[in-house]
Design a protein around this motif. Sequence first.
Motif, PDB file in Angstrom:
ATOM      1  N   LEU A  62     -13.620 -46.825 -66.087  1.00  0.00           N
ATOM      2  CA  LEU A  62     -12.594 -47.589 -65.380  1.00  0.00           C
ATOM      3  C   LEU A  62     -11.833 -48.373 -66.288  1.00  0.00           C
ATOM      4  N   CYS A  63     -10.507 -48.350 -66.567  1.00  0.00           N
ATOM      5  CA  CYS A  63      -9.749 -49.056 -67.444  1.00  0.00           C
ATOM      6  C   CYS A  63      -8.699 -50.074 -66.659  1.00  0.00           C
ATOM      7  N   GLY A  64      -8.389 -49.648 -65.485  1.00  0.00           N
ATOM      8  CA  GLY A  64      -7.540 -50.307 -64.830  1.00  0.00           C
ATOM      9  C   GLY A  64      -7.610 -50.059 -63.325  1.00  0.00           C
ATOM     10  N   ALA A  65      -7.171 -50.783 -62.523  1.00  0.00           N
ATOM     11  CA  ALA A  65      -7.192 -50.909 -60.825  1.00  0.00           C
ATOM     12  C   ALA A  65      -5.909 -51.478 -60.335  1.00  0.00           C
ATOM     13  N   ILE A  66      -5.899 -50.863 -58.985  1.00  0.00           N
ATOM     14  CA  ILE A  66      -4.813 -51.550 -58.245  1.00  0.00           C
ATOM     15  C   ILE A  66      -5.378 -51.717 -56.992  1.00  0.00           C
TER      16      ILE A  66
END
Length: 152
Positions: A62-66
């Motif tokens: 996981l590198c980014g999330a919204i």
Amino acid sequence: MIRPIDITSEKEALDVLKIQLPSYQVEAELIDFHGIPALYDTAETLMMSGETFYGYYENGSLCGAISFKRDNETIDIHRLMVHPAHFRKGIARQLLHWLEQNNLQEKRLIVSTGARNIPAVRFYEKSGFRKTGIELIVGTLAIARFEKLRTK
């Protein structure tokens, strides 16, 4: 690759925390305010947030999330974060674009960020959001609010 995150899973909530804490620490430094609520989240608070999460994964990591909530025809973006090791790779732009393209029925998107978080303010403006106001929260902490209206 962008995929849903089961935020009710403790393992996935812990994965989100691993990017959320360093990401929001950068914002805290930019706006000179270390009381950002996201810095004090736990796996349990994320699991109970009621938000829908999607993550950007690279090589299974996981590198980014919204995250967001829907209300009538509005998408309220609660979090958009990228681990600092992955800044400037277009991950936030891809997550936002994915969210917009996969929720075409909603007419309005809203989001808030620290008014002194210039990179985030510019990001939302370049993404077609317009500033709807700035609210002074406490001391020098101000929150900039944005919206993007869409025609069907």
